[in-house]
Design an enzyme around this catalytic site. Structure first.
Site, PDB file in Angstrom:
ATOM      1  NE  ARG A  16       4.898  -5.534   2.745  1.00 50.04           N
ATOM      2  CZ  ARG A  16       4.751  -6.571   3.009  1.00 50.04           C
ATOM      3  NH1 ARG A  16       5.268  -7.090   3.922  1.00 50.04           N
ATOM      4  NH2 ARG A  16       4.679  -7.023   1.852  1.00 50.04           N
ATOM      5  CD  GLU A  57      12.255  -4.940   4.664  1.00 45.75           C
ATOM      6  OE1 GLU A  57      11.753  -6.144   4.022  1.00 45.75           O
ATOM      7  OE2 GLU A  57      11.509  -4.673   5.554  1.00 45.75           O
ATOM      8  CG  HIS A  95      10.564  -8.573   6.160  1.00 47.28           C
ATOM      9  ND1 HIS A  95      10.007  -8.155   4.764  1.00 47.28           N
ATOM     10  CD2 HIS A  95       9.304  -8.876   6.455  1.00 47.28           C
ATOM     11  CE1 HIS A  95       8.188  -8.354   4.724  1.00 47.28           C
ATOM     12  NE2 HIS A  95       8.035  -9.039   5.447  1.00 47.28           N
TER      13      HIS A  95
HETATM   14  O1  A2R Z   1      -8.685   0.562   7.484  1.00 47.95           O
HETATM   15  P1  A2R Z   1      -9.445  -0.474   7.415  1.00 47.95           P
HETATM   16  O2  A2R Z   1     -10.483  -0.378   8.268  1.00 47.95           O
HETATM   17  O3  A2R Z   1     -10.020  -1.505   5.922  1.00 47.95           O
HETATM   18  O4  A2R Z   1      -8.867  -1.447   7.816  1.00 47.95           O
HETATM   19  C1  A2R Z   1      -7.392  -2.514   7.137  1.00 47.95           C
HETATM   20  C2  A2R Z   1      -6.259  -1.426   8.212  1.00 47.95           C
HETATM   21  N1  A2R Z   1      -5.912  -1.023   7.431  1.00 47.95           N
HETATM   22  C3  A2R Z   1      -5.773   0.621   7.665  1.00 47.95           C
HETATM   23  N2  A2R Z   1      -5.839   0.954   8.815  1.00 47.95           N
HETATM   24  C4  A2R Z   1      -5.610   2.225   9.298  1.00 47.95           C
HETATM   25  N3  A2R Z   1      -4.801   3.200   8.145  1.00 47.95           N
HETATM   26  C5  A2R Z   1      -4.978   2.596   6.666  1.00 47.95           C
HETATM   27  N4  A2R Z   1      -4.564   3.821   5.759  1.00 47.95           N
HETATM   28  C6  A2R Z   1      -5.627   1.226   6.912  1.00 47.95           C
HETATM   29  N5  A2R Z   1      -5.130   0.684   5.696  1.00 47.95           N
HETATM   30  C7  A2R Z   1      -5.502  -0.535   5.730  1.00 47.95           C
HETATM   31  O5  A2R Z   1      -5.191  -2.774   8.127  1.00 47.95           O
HETATM   32  C8  A2R Z   1      -7.143  -3.950   8.453  1.00 47.95           C
HETATM   33  O6  A2R Z   1      -7.492  -4.192   9.817  1.00 47.95           O
HETATM   34  C9  A2R Z   1      -5.918  -3.856   8.537  1.00 47.95           C
HETATM   35  C10 A2R Z   1      -5.453  -5.434   7.041  1.00 47.95           C
HETATM   36  O7  A2R Z   1      -5.720  -5.885   7.701  1.00 47.95           O
HETATM   37  P2  A2R Z   1      -5.955  -7.380   6.742  1.00 47.95           P
HETATM   38  O8  A2R Z   1      -6.154  -6.647   4.754  1.00 47.95           O
HETATM   39  O9  A2R Z   1      -7.053  -8.491   7.241  1.00 47.95           O
HETATM   40  O10 A2R Z   1      -4.653  -7.762   6.254  1.00 47.95           O
HETATM   41  P3  A2R Z   1      -3.959  -8.350   6.575  1.00 47.95           P
HETATM   42  O11 A2R Z   1      -3.337  -9.748   6.118  1.00 47.95           O
HETATM   43  O12 A2R Z   1      -3.854  -8.597   8.504  1.00 47.95           O
HETATM   44  O13 A2R Z   1      -2.127  -8.197   6.217  1.00 47.95           O
HETATM   45  C11 A2R Z   1      -2.175  -7.308   6.709  1.00 47.95           C
HETATM   46  C12 A2R Z   1      -0.223  -6.595   6.906  1.00 47.95           C
HETATM   47  C13 A2R Z   1       0.368  -7.509   4.904  1.00 47.95           C
HETATM   48  O14 A2R Z   1      -0.264  -6.224   3.608  1.00 47.95           O
HETATM   49  C14 A2R Z   1       1.159  -6.708   4.912  1.00 47.95           C
HETATM   50  O15 A2R Z   1       2.321  -5.810   4.805  1.00 47.95           O
HETATM   51  C15 A2R Z   1       2.263  -7.480   6.510  1.00 47.95           C
HETATM   52  O16 A2R Z   1       0.802  -7.878   7.050  1.00 47.95           O
HETATM   53  O17 A2R Z   1       2.550  -8.597   6.399  1.00 47.95           O
END
Ligand code: A2R
Length: 321
Positions: A231, A260, A278
């Protein structure tokens, strides 16, 4: 009687056909006076179909007291206030998984395009420069380079797996260490210092806001490349633009922006930047799968009370099949 739903943003013809067969659909784009419409229809609306960009604005959420489900066309749902949704017992769903491959492909495409100067070299041929001035300057290989992935979830993991083919040395930063063979970096600045490419693929929202700040950008440095398919909010955009202008950051491949559909105009003439609007998940195949899942979640909710892919925040209130 078909349930009535509000449709925010666009929908493909296939989505519209399926939605129209099960629901009375009120497209927000066709409502000229929202307040007047709300006074006659607000209480009848039982669900909202929206997308990751538009989400559901607070005044719309407030105006629809009987909404029970919100289905988001996209994996990112930072434009929907899930705290309010959970408080009101509204089940929010999204479209995880089905877009992993194409988002990962665009991240790698941006890596390749910035490294191999794809846009410059395309122009080199079209402009007649090749015939006039000879070969284009050499570019850089992504083979065997160090890559840091910020966010190693469904999509980040897919990017890492695909980059193995290029012999890349992969490390990652997340809040919690994952059971994977890639190197975990607890400190984002240390990771940025160590890598050639930093790829952002976390969700948006307050917890990731400007995670890639001036310190991280300077750590990545003049030989480093920033790829953002997460994002726009994850990167301090002003700092990034300034660093690119001053040569403190080498290259950037960007699919997402803070405001955007506007992107900073300073980027438009930079040769070391590749920009896409995007479109990481925007292939016919993936958008069809996302559209199907968006509609499946709504139909399933009204037919059986279950949904296929609730957002994690709604795990406690959503029934899955
Ligand atoms: O931090 P963790 O252990 O919950 O790992 C998640 C990581 N993540 C972060 N890493 C560092 N600092 C943060 N504050 C933080 N918040 C979240 O991002 C996890 O490894 C990753 C998100 O993975 P998923 O929930 O499987 O999301 P996905 O399907 O990979 O999609 C990610 C994003 C979407 O939300 C859209 O914004 C974009 O890709 O298309």
């Amino acid at each position: 009687m078909k349930p009535e739903i509000l449709l925010i943003g666009g929908a493909t013809p296939r989505m519209m056909e399926r939605l129209n067969s099960k629901f009375v659909v009120h497209p927000l784009s066709e409502i000229t006076d929202f307040d007047t419409w709300v006074s006659s229809h607000g209480e009848k609306i039982e669900a909202v179909a929206t997308n990751g960009h538009d989400g559901v604005k607070p005044h719309i959420m407030d105006a629809l007291p009987n909404v029970k489900a919100i289905s988001c066309y996209g994996v990112g749902y930072d434009a929907i206030d899930t705290k309010v949704a959970v408080e009101r017992g509204i089940v929010v769903t999204h479209t995880p998984g089905v877009l992993n491959a194409d988002v990962a492909n665009l991240a790698i495409l941006l890596m390749l395009a910035t490294s191999r100067c794809l846009v410059r070299d395309d122009q080199w041929v079209r402009s007649g420069n090749w015939a006039k001035n000879g070969n284009a300057p050499l570019t850089r290989s992504i083979e065997n380079k160090k890559v840091g992935i910020l966010g190693l979830g469904r999509i980040g993991g897919e990017i890492a797996r695909k980059l193995e083919v290029f012999g890349c040395d992969i490390c990652y930063h997340t809040r919690t260490k994952k059971e994977v063979s890639y190197t975990y970096c607890e400190d984002l600045v240390e990771m940025a210092t160590a890598v050639d490419y930093l790829i952002a693929i976390t969700p948006g929202g307050p917890s990731t806001n400007k995670l890639i700040n001036r310190t991280v950008i300077d750590a990545l440095g003049p030989e480093g490349t920033l790829i953002n398919v997460a994002r726009g909010s994850v990167v301090d955009e002003k700092e990034m633009v300034q660093a690119l202008q001053e040569g403190r950051l080498g290259w950037a491949g960007l699919d997402v922006f803070a405001d955007e559909p506007n992107a900073p105009e300073e980027l438009f003439n930079m040769e070391n930047v590749v920009l896409t609007p995007h479109t990481a998940s925007a292939t016919i195949e993936t958008r069809q799968a996302m559209g199907d899942l968006t509609v499946d979640n709504l139909i399933s909710f009204f037919e059986s009370g279950t949904v296929k892919t609730p957002v994690p925040e709604c795990a406690g209130i959503a029934k899955t099949d």
